[in-house]
Design a protein around this motif. Structure first.
Motif, PDB file in Angstrom:
ATOM      1  N   ARG A  27       1.809   3.808  -3.198  1.00  0.00           N
ATOM      2  CA  ARG A  27       1.499   5.240  -3.168  1.00  0.00           C
ATOM      3  C   ARG A  27       2.739   6.070  -3.482  1.00  0.00           C
ATOM      4  NH1 ARG A  27      -2.102   7.460   0.904  1.00  0.00           N
ATOM      5  NH2 ARG A  27      -1.524   9.387  -0.133  1.00  0.00           N
ATOM      6  N   TYR A  62       0.836  -1.200   0.000  1.00  0.00           N
ATOM      7  CA  TYR A  62       0.000   0.000   0.000  1.00  0.00           C
ATOM      8  C   TYR A  62       0.876   1.258   0.000  1.00  0.00           C
ATOM      9  CZ  TYR A  62      -2.910   3.766   1.830  1.00  0.00           C
ATOM     10  OH  TYR A  62      -3.538   4.972   2.011  1.00  0.00           O
ATOM     11  N   GLU A  89       3.414   5.932  -7.184  1.00  0.00           N
ATOM     12  CA  GLU A  89       2.460   6.750  -7.939  1.00  0.00           C
ATOM     13  C   GLU A  89       2.868   8.219  -7.996  1.00  0.00           C
ATOM     14  OE1 GLU A  89      -1.330   6.246  -6.058  1.00  0.00           O
ATOM     15  OE2 GLU A  89      -1.506   4.155  -6.687  1.00  0.00           O
TER      16      GLU A  89
END
Length: 154
Positions: A98, A94, A101
């Motif tokens: 992130r 997770y 990204e």
């Protein structure tokens, strides 16, 4: 000096799974620590920082949470270990996802044991520039006796 790139500031963030939703969902305090770090420290200087995610898995007290019987084979223990490793990897995915990204370099790893002890050990070993912790719902920051003082060389 011009043309010399400095090393990125390394920020270690200790993260854990949600006690409400369970793995692979991060806890509210872990998500808050991550978001706070991005908003207040990293901001838009993505290449100036490297985020280091540490997840400490606490062994089950009896080790038999998901078993129907008190009889356990070696395979049962291997299955539990593999299950825990996979859950930890999904949790870290997770945060690393992130970071990917938005373009912030990151690393992550898992340790097993008492979170206070393991976080302190990893801070001494890795020597990050900054350590960010969630509150665990304890209110004002509680003392974490790491015995690490970067100005004194540990």
């Amino acid at each position: 000096m011009e043309g010399v790139e400095s090393e990125p500031t390394r920020i270690m963030i200790a993260v854990n799974g949600s006690s409400i939703k369970g793995y692979p969902h991060p806890s509210i305090s872990s998500r808050y620590a991550f978001d706070w770090t991005l908003q207040k420290i990293v901001r838009s200087n993505f290449s100036g920082f490297k985020l280091l995610f540490l997840h400490v898995q606490v062994p089950d007290e009896d080790g038999f949470v998901d078993m129907d019987s008190i009889y356990a084979s070696p395979e049962d223990f291997r299955d539990m270990e593999n299950r825990d490793k996979i859950r930890g990897l999904h949790l870290l995915e997770y945060f690393v996802g992130r970071c990917h990204e938005i373009g912030v370099p990151s690393e992550s790893w898992i340790k097993h044991g008492d979170p206070k002890e393991e976080i302190c050990h990893e801070v001494k070993r890795v020597r990050p520039d900054l350590l960010v912790l969630g509150s665990r719902g304890l209110g004002p920051f509680q003392r974490m006796p790491c015995g690490y003082d970067q100005t004194q060389g540990g």
